[in-house]
Enzyme design. Sequence first.
Site, PDB file in Angstrom:
ATOM      1  N   ASP A   1      39.886  42.106  39.294  1.00 57.19           N
ATOM      2  CA  ASP A   1      39.778  41.680  40.691  1.00 57.19           C
ATOM      3  C   ASP A   1      40.094  42.877  41.601  1.00 57.19           C
ATOM      4  OD1 ASP A   1      40.027  40.046  43.092  1.00 57.19           O
ATOM      5  OD2 ASP A   1      42.199  40.216  42.772  1.00 57.19           O
ATOM      6  N   TYR A   2      39.696  42.784  42.873  1.00 54.60           N
ATOM      7  CA  TYR A   2      39.942  43.916  43.779  1.00 54.60           C
ATOM      8  C   TYR A   2      41.198  43.711  44.645  1.00 54.60           C
ATOM      9  CZ  TYR A   2      39.352  47.599  47.168  1.00 54.60           C
ATOM     10  OH  TYR A   2      39.594  48.682  47.958  1.00 54.60           O
TER      11      TYR A   2
END
Length: 736
Positions: A508-509
């Site tokens: 995920d970012y």
Amino acid sequence: MKTINKIDYKRIIIVAYRLPFRLIKKKNKHMAVQNSGGLVSAILSLSERMNQDKVVKSKILWVGTGDSNLGEENINPSFDLFPVEIPKKINDKYYSGYCNNVIWPLFHYFPQSTVFDNKYFEAYKEANNLFYKKLQNIIRPGDFIWIHDYHLFLLPDMIRQSYPDTNIGFFLHIPFPSFELFRLFPRQWREAILTGMTGADIIGFHTNDYTQHFLKSIKRTLGYKTDQNHIYSDTRIFKADSFPLGIDFDKFHTACSSGKTRNQRKKLQKHLADNKLIFSVDRLDYSKGFIKRLEAYDHFLEKFPNWHYKVVFNMIVIPSRDNIESYREIKKEIEATVGRINGKYSNLSWRPVIYQYKSVPFNELVALYDHSDVGLITPLRDGMNLVAKEYIASQYESSGMLVLSEMAGAAVELTEAIIINPNDIEETSVAIDKALSMSLEEKRRKISKMQDRLKRYNVFTWATDFFNQVYEVRNEQKKLQVEFLNSDTLESIKTRYQKSQKRLFLIDYDGTLTPIAALPEMALLNKKTESQLKSIASDKRNTVAIISGREQKFIEDQFKKLDVILVAEHGFFIKYPGGNWSINIELDLSWKEKILPVLDHYVDRCNGSMIEEKYASIVWHYRNVDEDTASMRINELKDDLTEIIKSESNLLMLEGDKVLEVKSMLYDKGTAGSSLISKENYDFILAIGDDRTDEDLFKIMPESGISIKVGSEPSKALYNIKDQAQIYEILALFLS
Ligand code: GDG
């Protein structure tokens, strides 16, 4: 009737301030007498039934204060009693002091009677510790410990600290006040009380209002996140909910027709002649509203002189806490007011108030309930008020009517009663007249509705619900167990990585590769993380996919130097290294036209919030809105959106960290992850993410996969790390 079907508790331990019996000496022999009070009646009925149904194999254990001999003698076939000894010096400051001069008045909305004395609080801690010490000798694995009431707020956490695996329930019998009152307590008291309570798996209240007040206090004082009734602390998930205490309906209803009760009724009839009877029974307490009740009765006699010589008000007050000054004062005031009213209206043959300061035997109580024309229950505040429920259950011929205060928890359920505000003397006096004049037919209709409800949600259903919910929350906890990564687990992940040949990283970012920033555009990929990712992606055996909720452009800008797969908008778009963006799924997006105006309206009303419109979804950001406004508006917004979402198929609301997103439910990070996983025969798969949308990804991970949640909230991921900054340490495992 519900059964305690899911129960697998080995033993039930009740902990309450008092043991259910006291010893009296008669002719040199000890005799056990049952103590009065709502809790005792409820648990005794329950234990009788549990014994009959053989729900729990052993006796119920009860820990509380009382005569030390109670522990030795075989007092009651259903209980093993464990007396806690609290030295008098501590007990005075603990029980009369902190319990009844601090918590009781504040929680019943009498802040002016609250004594803010730290010595009382010290004694409260000491006494809770004495209960804890007693329990240490008793607790065994698999026990269910059910702690009752405001005397023991600190106990659940004390137990949780040393016995993390115990099933613990806490039930509060008095109201939980609104945060504006609760915050009058010094911060140290507030934190201690709430931390103490949150050691339990389930925290139960009589009404939904009390539950909401509690949740708000938790958010404001301890800063825990809540989701509906679930509460997330740093390490655990637990739940607050309402369980309106019921009564043993059959016990009261059938007692009406017993010989003993009939005899009592005959006596009553003889005394009352043709007079109508108004009746009330309460423990001596300023919260019960005696003076306002008497004033309303006085006003009723003034306003409706047609009732003179035709009605009598029997007010029974049960002796209680009369060692406390304020209780002695209220008693004096009652006596003066009764004297004044009787002086004003009485003649030789009629006295409008009959006041008694004493306890009454059970059958006499039932006869009074049943025979009276009006039950006048008008507390200024009351957690529940079982008397109101008992009054309804004891209407054998349904010829009485209940006038009930809206400040009693019972008013939520007994909606067919005549509901009044006890401070409104005018309204109460009219209600008395209305109850006395109501037709038998109307009374029957109303009473029968209330009786049906009380029959269904009785004390057994109450306890069953409570037990079952503890069981359910324990199961949820098991699924969401938090296990922090430690050096051993990190080492074993590294070894597995080194032994594998085909590896997939699903990362995920926001909140994972970068810390959460005040504005979304400020959350940029830093050099160190970039170079770590670059090195990982350069290994031919590795496939790295960044799975984000962001739009395509932003994510593409951040990763333009890296050979990684990019997934944008929670799986709606995908882009392979060197390729173009493509859509994962064809969707009708016309619903956006309906959602946008609603969100626009909320941006106007909520300073600091903003809308992010993506291709396939819309997000409302409220990170920069003040906490109180946001928590109020977000619930309103959810209500409004639910209406629209219901009319559209396959739409859902996603709550992230200070964001609310509306999107189709046909794709998510999970569907994106699954499709990537299925492309190759990977022998090492790692997923990392920080918010709720990443749970969809964790959910689809194969059994051999490794999943890591950033943050200490409970998660479906195998492991948690406390802090986003630890991401460097994790990525470092995979550098050659
Ligand atoms: C607390 C909360 C909440 C009383 N005197 C006699 C007698 N009783 C029985 C009644 C009833 C019980 O005691 C009183 O219960 P309440 O609910 O009215 O009030 P509290 O004792 O203040 O209890 C209250 C309750 O806990 C339960 O959670 O409802 O809000 O303040 O059952 O029948 N019974 C007999 N003779 C008496 O003289 N036989």
